[in-house]
Design an enzyme around this catalytic site. Structure first.
Site, PDB file in Angstrom:
ATOM      1  N   HIS A   1       5.717   0.806   9.896  1.00  0.00           N
ATOM      2  CA  HIS A   1       4.714   0.608   8.848  1.00  0.00           C
ATOM      3  C   HIS A   1       5.038   1.614   7.742  1.00  0.00           C
ATOM      4  O   HIS A   1       4.579   2.760   7.768  1.00  0.00           O
ATOM      5  CB  HIS A   1       3.299   0.832   9.392  1.00  0.00           C
ATOM      6  N   THR A   2       5.863   1.187   6.788  1.00  0.00           N
ATOM      7  CA  THR A   2       6.358   2.115   5.772  1.00  0.00           C
ATOM      8  C   THR A   2       5.249   2.678   4.894  1.00  0.00           C
ATOM      9  O   THR A   2       5.388   3.770   4.350  1.00  0.00           O
ATOM     10  CB  THR A   2       7.408   1.425   4.882  1.00  0.00           C
ATOM     11  N   CYS A   3       4.161   1.923   4.737  1.00  0.00           N
ATOM     12  CA  CYS A   3       3.060   2.403   3.879  1.00  0.00           C
ATOM     13  C   CYS A   3       2.391   3.637   4.465  1.00  0.00           C
ATOM     14  O   CYS A   3       1.767   4.420   3.741  1.00  0.00           O
ATOM     15  CB  CYS A   3       2.022   1.300   3.695  1.00  0.00           C
ATOM     16  N   PHE A   4       2.510   3.780   5.779  1.00  0.00           N
ATOM     17  CA  PHE A   4       1.827   4.906   6.436  1.00  0.00           C
ATOM     18  C   PHE A   4       2.801   5.821   7.182  1.00  0.00           C
ATOM     19  O   PHE A   4       2.382   6.645   7.990  1.00  0.00           O
ATOM     20  CB  PHE A   4       0.777   4.364   7.415  1.00  0.00           C
TER      21      PHE A   4
ATOM     22  N   VAL B   1       0.850  -1.184   0.000  1.00  0.00           N
ATOM     23  CA  VAL B   1       0.000   0.000   0.000  1.00  0.00           C
ATOM     24  C   VAL B   1       0.894   1.244   0.000  1.00  0.00           C
ATOM     25  O   VAL B   1       0.544   2.278   0.545  1.00  0.00           O
ATOM     26  CB  VAL B   1      -0.986   0.012   1.196  1.00  0.00           C
TER      27      VAL B   1
END
Length: 399
Positions: free
Chosen positions: A390-393, A116
């Protein structure tokens, strides 16, 4: 991403101690809706005259228009990490340019993580490392104090891989993901369609630039030079081996010598790279930028401004700026060197660099601005005591 979704910051050029351009950011009042409509309606030639921050809004608004014409909403690539370069190359080869202009989602084989946003950012980081590796031989470090890369002779299927490299850089621009490998300014200028001058040789090879500078001012008697390069193996003009360099023709020699090194010797590699880049980002669009702006849009800001990071961080639950864990976090970050900060940044966001507008411009999976966030992690024993990102966020959990 439309213009109204992009954080608005005034961007001003400044010079670093090593000669690289740095960018100073200052808050600026956002444009009104009427001003945005007027800005996004400009033609490319008009957009060239805009200040950098307004040009950035115009540029990404045009990119969004291109993305909306993609044939599919999302293009998914399944990559085996053990064969990262081959898998990525082959799947780009079998995906149409129209599809590549849409949203890219990366999945690594046998890994649970859903992409994501963070996995794609990680992919850009590792694929550029592969493309710039010495073993592949597509690029080499320029002979300058300032780190950058120029084209090498290449090995194997160099033309196709250079086309692929061009598409990777163009796709990074589309996704607003900074890449961590600096292309040499001679390449960036040619990507923009600019004519290289003899003075550009100093960005390509400092030793050769010093030699050329010496020849232009010194007497040529005793130098024993002819109109050749590469130790006499390449003639710079017809019958060049038989034409001595004299005080009368030395300027012509220096110009031809510089042109050969920067342009003719790498023309095939450059053309392959440009073919890939322009297949996704039109030349007319990228041509509104100057060379410093292009480097900024491609690579982001290499420095990690802790004050900017801290200023644009949010906290969840009982965490706040005064909580002891948060105080320790920032104290440690201030104590780290820039390389260590970049590693932490990559752990948290998937990228070693920040966008042009700084930490205020970090994005989430849906292309919307998503601030860096610190939240507490429940602690019930050793198995839950590790830091989680959480790299996506753009989020990190601290126990």
């Amino acid at each position: 991403m439309r213009a109204e979704d992009i954080p608005f910051m005034k961007l001003t050029k400044a010079s670093t101690a090593d000669g690289r351009v740095a960018w100073k950011r200052e808050p600026r009042r956002p444009l009104t809706k009427k001003q945005q409509e007027k800005l996004t309606a400009l033609k490319a030639e008009e957009a060239k005259k805009l200040p950098t921050e307004e040009k950035r809004l115009w540029f990404y608004n045009e990119v969004q228009k291109i993305k909306e014409k993609a044939e599919t909403e999302k293009t998914a690539l399944l990559i085996d990490r053990k064969n990262l370069l081959r898998d990525s190359f082959e799947q780009f080869e079998t995906t149409t340019d129209l599809d590549l202009r849409g949203k890219l989602c990366i999945y690594f084989m046998d890994e649970m993580a859903e992409d994501v946003g963070g996995v794609t950012r990680e992919w850009f980081s590792v694929i550029t490392e592969e493309l710039f590796s010495a073993s592949l031989g597509l690029f080499r470090r320029a002979n300058t104090k300032e780190l950058s890369y120029v084209f090498d002779e290449g090995k194997g299927n160099a033309r196709k891989y250079l086309e692929f490299a061009g598409k990777v850089f163009a796709k990074a621009v589309f996704e607003r993901v900074p890449v961590k490998c600096y292309l040499n300014r001679t390449i960036l200028n040619q990507l923009l369609g600019n004519t290289l001058e003899i003075q550009d040789l100093k960005y390509f090879d400092e030793e050769l630039w010093n030699s050329v500078s010496y020849i232009t001012t010194a007497k040529t008697a005793g130098l024993d030079l002819t109109f050749t390069a590469r130790e006499g193996t390449v003639e710079l003009k017809p019958n060049g081996k038989a034409i001595p360099v004299t005080d009368k023709n030395k300027k012509e020699f220096c110009k031809l010598f510089a042109d050969y090194l920067m342009i003719k010797s790498t023309s095939s590699a450059l053309q392959s790279f440009l073919n890939g880049f322009y297949s996704l980002v039109p030349k007319s669009l990228v041509g509104v930028l100057d060379v410093d702006e292009l480097e900024l849009f491609l690579c982001g800001d290499s420095g990690v401004d802790v004050e900017d990071w801290k200023k644009n961080t949010t906290y969840k639950e009982f965490y706040n700026e005064e909580h002891q864990v948060i105080v320790w976090f920032w104290e440690i970050l201030y104590a780290l060197n820039d390389e260590e900060r970049r590693k932490l940044l990559q752990f948290c966001t998937g990228s070693t660099r920040v966008p042009a507008e700084g930490f205020k411009g970090l994005l989430s999976n849906n292309g919307k601005v998503c601030s860096f966030c610190i939240e507490p992690k429940s602690y019930s024993g050793l198995e839950t005591s590790f830091i989680v990102a959480h790299t996506c966020f753009n989020r990190i959990e601290l126990p």
